[in-house]
Motif scaffolding. Structure first.
Motif, short mmCIF file in Angstrom:
data_model
loop_
_atom_site.label_atom_id
_atom_site.label_comp_id
_atom_site.label_asym_id
_atom_site.label_seq_id
_atom_site.Cartn_x
_atom_site.Cartn_y
_atom_site.Cartn_z
N ALA A 46 41.58 41.99 85.19
CA ALA A 46 40.99 42.27 86.64
C ALA A 46 40.13 40.97 87.16
CB ALA A 46 40.04 43.50 86.18
N SER A 47 39.59 40.43 85.74
CA SER A 47 38.82 39.20 86.50
C SER A 47 39.77 37.88 87.10
CB SER A 47 37.90 38.59 85.33
OG SER A 47 38.81 38.25 84.18
N ILE A 59 38.59 44.49 76.37
CA ILE A 59 37.79 45.47 76.65
C ILE A 59 36.87 46.27 75.97
CG2 ILE A 59 37.89 47.60 77.90
CD1 ILE A 59 40.32 46.62 79.37
N ALA A 60 37.67 46.61 74.63
CA ALA A 60 36.90 47.23 73.51
C ALA A 60 35.85 46.53 72.79
CB ALA A 60 38.20 47.68 72.50
N ASP A 89 41.01 47.26 91.14
CA ASP A 89 41.82 47.92 92.56
C ASP A 89 42.78 46.91 93.14
OD1 ASP A 89 40.53 50.16 91.88
OD2 ASP A 89 38.81 49.89 92.94
N ALA A 90 42.59 45.67 92.95
CA ALA A 90 43.39 44.78 93.59
C ALA A 90 44.92 44.89 93.18
CB ALA A 90 43.00 43.14 93.12
#
Length: 97
Positions: free
Chosen positions: A31-32, A22-23, A38-39
């Motif tokens: 998430a991907s 992420i950074a 939100d899953a």
């Protein structure tokens, strides 16, 4: 190290790698893989990583079990090093049988 602590350490490493992605690349791997942040599955993975991190706090503050303790040395007050002050055996005399 027990199995629970190994799993917790693996989850903490996964979380650290995800935060690194992420950074550096603005890419959330969890998430991907699991359908967005939100899953339900992604939130479950985030929760497991958080629990793993909390368990790893115990590893951080646990004292080392494998530390070797140096043996206590004996102190000799008057060692005999067979110097000129000590008695030396005389090997020129024949042995009495």
């Amino acid at each position: 190290m027990g199995a629970v602590r190994r799993i917790a350490l693996a989850l903490a490493i996964i979380g650290a790698l995800n935060w690194g992605l992420i950074a550096f690349f603005q890419f959330d791997l969890v998430a991907s893989l699991f359908g967005g942040q939100d899953a339900f599955l992604a939130r479950s993975v985030y929760a497991l990583v958080a629990l793993g991190g909390l368990i790893c706090l115990g590893i951080l503050f646990k004292p080392d079990e494998e530390r070797e303790v140096a043996p206590r040395r004996q102190r000799f007050d008057n060692p005999n090093y067979n110097t000129e002050f000590g008695e030396e055996p005389d090997f020129t005399k024949e042995r009495k049988k």
